[in-house]
Enzyme design. Structure first.
Site, PDB file in Angstrom:
ATOM      1  N   CYS A  57       0.840  -1.208   0.000  1.00 27.02           N
ATOM      2  CA  CYS A  57       0.000   0.000   0.000  1.00 27.02           C
ATOM      3  C   CYS A  57       0.878   1.264   0.000  1.00 27.02           C
ATOM      4  CB  CYS A  57      -0.908  -0.007   1.230  1.00 27.02           C
ATOM      5  SG  CYS A  57      -2.066   1.368   1.201  1.00 27.02           S
ATOM      6  N   CYS A  59       0.018   4.358   0.661  1.00 24.22           N
ATOM      7  CA  CYS A  59      -0.515   5.488   1.434  1.00 24.22           C
ATOM      8  C   CYS A  59      -0.150   5.412   2.910  1.00 24.22           C
ATOM      9  CB  CYS A  59      -2.031   5.540   1.288  1.00 24.22           C
ATOM     10  SG  CYS A  59      -2.557   5.401  -0.414  1.00 24.22           S
ATOM     11  N   CYS A  76      -1.556  -4.955  -1.434  1.00 25.71           N
ATOM     12  CA  CYS A  76      -2.838  -4.633  -2.083  1.00 25.71           C
ATOM     13  C   CYS A  76      -3.388  -5.835  -2.861  1.00 25.71           C
ATOM     14  CB  CYS A  76      -2.648  -3.450  -3.030  1.00 25.71           C
ATOM     15  SG  CYS A  76      -4.210  -2.754  -3.608  1.00 25.71           S
ATOM     16  N   CYS A  78      -5.309  -5.025   0.514  1.00 21.69           N
ATOM     17  CA  CYS A  78      -4.940  -5.268   1.912  1.00 21.69           C
ATOM     18  C   CYS A  78      -6.063  -5.984   2.677  1.00 21.69           C
ATOM     19  CB  CYS A  78      -4.628  -3.924   2.579  1.00 21.69           C
ATOM     20  SG  CYS A  78      -6.041  -2.802   2.553  1.00 21.69           S
ATOM     21  N   CYS A  87     -10.790   0.939   1.895  1.00 14.77           N
ATOM     22  CA  CYS A  87      -9.537   1.335   1.243  1.00 14.77           C
ATOM     23  C   CYS A  87      -9.241   2.776   1.642  1.00 14.77           C
ATOM     24  CB  CYS A  87      -9.676   1.205  -0.277  1.00 14.77           C
ATOM     25  SG  CYS A  87      -8.303   1.917  -1.193  1.00 14.77           S
TER      26      CYS A  87
HETATM   27  S1  SF4 Z   1      -6.857  -1.676  -1.057  1.00  7.80           S
HETATM   28 FE1  SF4 Z   1      -6.455   0.498  -0.827  1.00  7.80          FE
HETATM   29  S2  SF4 Z   1      -5.741   0.762   1.288  1.00  7.80           S
HETATM   30 FE2  SF4 Z   1      -5.592  -1.396   0.760  1.00  7.80          FE
HETATM   31  S3  SF4 Z   1      -3.522  -1.659  -0.002  1.00  7.80           S
HETATM   32 FE3  SF4 Z   1      -4.787  -1.312  -1.781  1.00  7.80          FE
HETATM   33  S4  SF4 Z   1      -4.650   0.890  -2.119  1.00  7.80           S
HETATM   34 FE4  SF4 Z   1      -3.932   0.527  -0.011  1.00  7.80          FE
END
Ligand code: SF4
EC number: 1.8.7.2
Length: 119
Positions: A57, A59, A76, A78, A87
């Site tokens: 991820c 972020c 991801c 996740c 998310c």
């Molecule tokens: S689903 Fe969203 S929060 Fe989860 S790893 Fe992927 S981009 Fe990041």
């Protein structure tokens, strides 16, 4: 403006785009109404996939990215996304989310355009 990305890096970005489109369809989620958010997250996922071999991820802050990859929680999609459709990057949004758009697809040209504008 053209970029100096290697074919391999562009391929990774395209494969993340394809993954995200298919995953959005499969989970009934939508990309953000601000599509530059989608483009930036995809670029971040592709960067991690190239650097670490896994789309960690983009972020979050990590003390040790390699260890996080092994831990798998934030790879991801996740665990919060898989278990609860949460998310925090705003890549996959449920239709009732205030920032959800109407799209489950995004153009490569647009992603490249956003990437170039951030240089
Ligand atoms: S689903 Fe969203 S929060 Fe989860 S790893 Fe992927 S981009 Fe990041």
């Amino acid at each position: 403006m053209t970029t100096a990305k290697t074919g391999n890096q562009n391929q990774t970005l395209e494969s993340m785009k394809n993954f995200a489109e298919q995953y959005a369809q499969r989970t009934g989620t939508y990309f953000c109404s601000d599509t530059s958010v989608t483009a930036v997250v995809l670029e971040g996922l592709a960067k991690h996939k190239d650097q670490l071999g896994c789309p960690l991820c983009p972020c979050r802050h990590y003390e040790d990215k390699e260890a996080e990859v092994k831990n798998t929680f934030w790879n991801c999609p996740c665990v919060p996304m898989r278990e609860r459709r949460e998310c925090h990057c705003l890549l996959f949004l449920t239709p009732d989310h205030p920032f959800a758009g109407k799209e489950q697809s995004i153009e490569m040209d647009y992603i490249n355009q956003v990437r170039d504008s951030m240089k």
